[in-house]
Scaffold this motif. Structure first.
Motif, short mmCIF file in Angstrom:
data_model
loop_
_atom_site.label_atom_id
_atom_site.label_comp_id
_atom_site.label_asym_id
_atom_site.label_seq_id
_atom_site.Cartn_x
_atom_site.Cartn_y
_atom_site.Cartn_z
N VAL A 1 31.55 9.18 69.55
CA VAL A 1 32.91 9.53 69.97
C VAL A 1 33.50 10.42 68.90
CG1 VAL A 1 35.20 8.63 70.53
CG2 VAL A 1 33.16 7.39 71.30
N LEU A 2 34.10 11.52 69.32
CA LEU A 2 34.59 12.55 68.39
C LEU A 2 36.10 12.68 68.47
CD1 LEU A 2 31.91 15.20 69.38
CD2 LEU A 2 31.88 13.72 67.36
N GLU A 3 36.73 12.70 67.31
CA GLU A 3 38.18 12.88 67.20
C GLU A 3 38.47 14.12 66.35
OE1 GLU A 3 42.06 10.38 65.61
OE2 GLU A 3 40.06 9.70 65.05
N PRO A 4 38.96 15.19 66.96
CA PRO A 4 39.33 16.37 66.16
C PRO A 4 40.52 16.04 65.24
CG PRO A 4 39.04 16.96 68.46
CD PRO A 4 39.06 15.45 68.39
N LEU A 5 40.43 16.48 64.00
CA LEU A 5 41.49 16.28 63.01
C LEU A 5 42.00 17.64 62.58
CD1 LEU A 5 39.60 13.71 60.73
CD2 LEU A 5 41.24 13.18 62.54
N GLU A 6 43.29 17.85 62.69
CA GLU A 6 43.92 19.11 62.26
C GLU A 6 44.59 18.89 60.92
OE1 GLU A 6 44.00 22.16 63.69
OE2 GLU A 6 42.87 21.56 65.47
N PHE A 7 44.50 19.88 60.03
CA PHE A 7 45.11 19.80 58.72
C PHE A 7 46.20 20.87 58.59
CE2 PHE A 7 40.67 18.36 58.20
CZ PHE A 7 40.94 17.03 57.89
N VAL B 1 39.89 13.88 72.58
CA VAL B 1 38.71 13.07 72.31
C VAL B 1 37.53 13.76 73.00
CG1 VAL B 1 39.08 11.57 74.32
CG2 VAL B 1 37.71 10.73 72.42
N ALA B 2 36.36 13.65 72.39
CA ALA B 2 35.15 14.23 73.00
C ALA B 2 33.99 13.27 72.75
CB ALA B 2 34.86 15.61 72.40
N PHE B 3 32.90 13.50 73.47
CA PHE B 3 31.75 12.62 73.41
C PHE B 3 30.47 13.42 73.21
CE2 PHE B 3 35.06 10.95 76.11
CZ PHE B 3 35.25 9.67 75.59
N PHE B 4 29.74 13.13 72.16
CA PHE B 4 28.41 13.67 71.94
C PHE B 4 27.45 12.69 72.58
CE2 PHE B 4 24.42 13.39 69.68
CZ PHE B 4 24.07 14.69 69.36
N LEU B 5 26.58 13.19 73.46
CA LEU B 5 25.60 12.33 74.12
C LEU B 5 24.20 12.85 73.84
CD1 LEU B 5 27.49 11.74 77.45
CD2 LEU B 5 27.05 10.07 75.68
N GLU B 6 23.39 11.99 73.24
CA GLU B 6 22.03 12.36 72.90
C GLU B 6 21.21 12.70 74.14
OE1 GLU B 6 18.40 10.61 70.16
OE2 GLU B 6 19.75 9.19 71.12
N LEU C 1 36.00 16.97 62.32
CA LEU C 1 35.79 15.96 63.36
C LEU C 1 35.58 14.61 62.69
CD1 LEU C 1 33.21 17.49 65.89
CD2 LEU C 1 35.62 17.00 66.29
N ARG C 2 36.27 13.59 63.17
CA ARG C 2 35.94 12.22 62.79
C ARG C 2 35.00 11.73 63.88
NH1 ARG C 2 40.62 9.31 60.65
NH2 ARG C 2 39.89 10.43 58.82
N ALA C 3 33.83 11.28 63.46
CA ALA C 3 32.78 10.91 64.39
C ALA C 3 32.46 9.42 64.26
CB ALA C 3 31.54 11.75 64.11
N TYR C 4 32.47 8.74 65.39
CA TYR C 4 32.21 7.30 65.44
C TYR C 4 30.87 7.08 66.13
CZ TYR C 4 37.26 7.16 64.68
OH TYR C 4 38.53 7.35 64.19
N THR D 1 31.82 23.91 76.26
CA THR D 1 30.93 25.05 76.07
C THR D 1 31.33 25.95 74.91
OG1 THR D 1 32.16 26.32 77.71
CG2 THR D 1 30.23 25.08 78.49
N ASP D 2 32.44 25.62 74.23
CA ASP D 2 32.80 26.40 73.05
C ASP D 2 33.52 25.51 72.04
OD1 ASP D 2 35.76 26.66 73.55
OD2 ASP D 2 35.04 27.81 75.27
N VAL D 3 33.51 25.96 70.79
CA VAL D 3 34.09 25.19 69.69
C VAL D 3 35.60 25.04 69.87
CG1 VAL D 3 34.42 25.16 67.18
CG2 VAL D 3 32.23 25.84 68.13
N GLU D 4 36.26 26.04 70.42
CA GLU D 4 37.71 25.96 70.61
C GLU D 4 38.08 24.82 71.55
OE1 GLU D 4 35.93 28.91 70.94
OE2 GLU D 4 36.44 29.55 68.92
N ALA D 5 37.29 24.62 72.59
CA ALA D 5 37.54 23.51 73.53
C ALA D 5 37.33 22.17 72.84
CB ALA D 5 36.64 23.63 74.76
N LEU D 6 36.33 22.08 71.97
CA LEU D 6 36.09 20.86 71.21
C LEU D 6 37.27 20.59 70.29
CD1 LEU D 6 34.34 18.52 70.20
CD2 LEU D 6 33.14 20.16 68.74
N ARG D 7 37.74 21.62 69.62
CA ARG D 7 38.87 21.46 68.69
C ARG D 7 40.14 21.04 69.43
NH1 ARG D 7 40.87 25.98 64.26
NH2 ARG D 7 42.51 24.70 63.33
N ALA D 8 40.34 21.51 70.63
CA ALA D 8 41.56 21.23 71.39
C ALA D 8 41.52 19.89 72.12
CB ALA D 8 41.81 22.35 72.40
N ALA D 9 40.35 19.32 72.29
CA ALA D 9 40.23 18.07 73.05
C ALA D 9 40.81 16.90 72.25
CB ALA D 9 38.76 17.79 73.36
#
Length: 118
Positions: free
Chosen positions: A19-25, A106-111, A32-35, A96-104
């Motif tokens: 589970v991925l949590e984008p963190l903005e500074f 929460v996101a999910f990496f699935l092996e 990304l905080r990754a669980y 499909t792009d890093v900007e979408a990941l950054r804006a989400a």
């Protein structure tokens, strides 16, 4: 942990899920905080299963982000006919792009590389 991410974390671990949590500074950078396993930090037997992934400015494409996540959690390299790893939003849409990941929120990496409800 944000409320958006909190609702997807569990007492149980689910191998192959991150589970991925984008963190903005304030500096404009992000990480990304990754669980690993989608597990609550309080339930994780090993605190190294929650990682802050920095260096996102070097991710020139979603493939580089996916590779970095997989490498940080020591997933086995892809085999010849294996479906590539993938990242999805909370609605099951493939990012499909890093900007979408950054804006989400929460996101999910699935092996397994295909959407499964966490």
């Amino acid at each position: 942990t944000s409320a958006a991410v909190q609702e997807y974390l569990s007492e149980d671990s689910f191998p192959g899920l991150v589970v991925l949590e984008p963190l903005e500074f304030d500096s404009g950078s992000w990480a990304l905080r990754a669980y690993y396993g989608g597990q609550l930090p309080s339930a994780a037997p090993d605190r190294s299963l929650v990682k802050d992934l920095h260096g996102t400015e070097h991710w020139h494409g979603i493939e580089k982000a996916i590779e970095a996540i997989g490498r940080n959690f020591a997933f086995a390299p892809l085999e010849p006919l294996q479906t590539p790893w993938a990242v999805f939003d909370a609605q099951g849409g493939r990012l499909t792009d890093v900007e979408a990941l950054r804006a989400a929120p929460v996101a999910f990496f699935l092996e397994v590389g295909v959407w499964m409800w966490p």
